[in-house]
Each structure stands twice: as C-alpha cells, then as structure tokens.
Design a protein around this motif. Sequence first.
Motif: not given
Length: 219
Positions: A180-183, A185-186, A189, A209, A214
């Motif tokens: 879950d790379v997007e999770g 990164i979020s 951040q 990030i 990201g």
Amino acid sequence: MSNPESFIEEVTEEVRRDRLFAMFRKYGWIGAVLVILIVGGAAYTEWQKASRATESQAFGDTLLAALDQDTPEARRSALIAADLAAGDAPDKLALQKLLVASDTTGDKASILAALDAVIADTRLAPTYRDLATLRRVILAGTDMEVSARRAALDPLAIPGRPFRTLALEQLAYLMVETGDVEGAISQLQALSQDQEAPTGLRQRAAQMIAALGGETAEG
C-alpha cells in the motif's frame, strides 16, 4: 461587688482550675502521644525519602558502571546483573530491561523476553510498556506477522500516547511492506508536517516519501 459574691467567684474559679488540672493529669498523655506520633511520623517520612534517594543513586551508579564496560559482552552481562540492584521496584526493573533490550549484541530471544516482561508488567506506567512494545515490533521485524505488528502498533498511535508519531511511522512502513504505497506516502506526508513529531522523524518521513516517488510538502 460584695465580698460574698467575690468569694463565690474565687471559689468557682479555683474549682475550674482544679478540674482542668485533673483532666490534664487524666488525659494529658493523649496529647503527648499525639506529639510523639506527629514528630515520629515526620522523621520516618524523611528517613524513607533519604533511603529511596540513596537506593536510586546506587541503582543509577550500577547502570552507569554497566554501560561503561569496555566490551559489548561485559556491558551486556553487567546490565543483566543490574536487576539485583533494582530489587522489586517495577520502574527500576523496567529501565534495566529496556537497557538490556537496547544492546543489539545480545541474542534476539533474550532481548525479546526482556521486552515481553516489561510489556506484561501491569504495575508499570504506560510509557514504559508502550516503549517496550514499540521496540519489540521493530526488533522482531518480519519474524512477527504483519497483522500482529499492526495490532501492537495501533493502540500506540492513538492521540495522546507518548510514542504516537513513532508508531505511525512504523505503521507507514507496514503499508509499504504490504504494497500500500499510496497509503504509506499519505501517512508519511502527514508525519512530515506533524509538529509533535521529532525533527529526525520528520526528516526520515520526507526522505522515505522521496524514495517512494511521492511529493513532499516542499515539492
């Protein structure tokens, strides 16, 4: 005032004094006992404080001497032996075990066992147990199931817990591990902008990030 009235008042006053002295002779020991208890209690309290201070200093000296050993093996052995100086004081034992767990020269099983002892000790303040849990998750790594690591970290990430941001960082790494790379990164951040996070953690978050492709807040 007539003489008879004056005489009666004098007699009345004398009777009052006699009664007062009689009561003092009968019950005066109570006051003496109270004074002794108050003075003795204060002296005992001061003695307890002095004893605790002396014991704490001796324990601190023992830990410092252990950390000052020349070799990792000698340092670890001295730290393990320091539990004798801790006695049955939960906080001292927790500190001793956390120091043992911080020495990476020891075998993994014994370090995990020391951390488990801290985690299981309900007499300890949550700070000690949270720190031991966090350390255990990091040390166990992939030897511990992802679901078990997440279950251990989630309570630590609740607002108000002392190691919230560190737990969130580890949870972000779990997201990377599970794809879950997007999770991740979020979450990183958010951590990079979290004013409760230490500077080093915010810097690590920004670096991670970038490594994940990201954008940081600056980017």
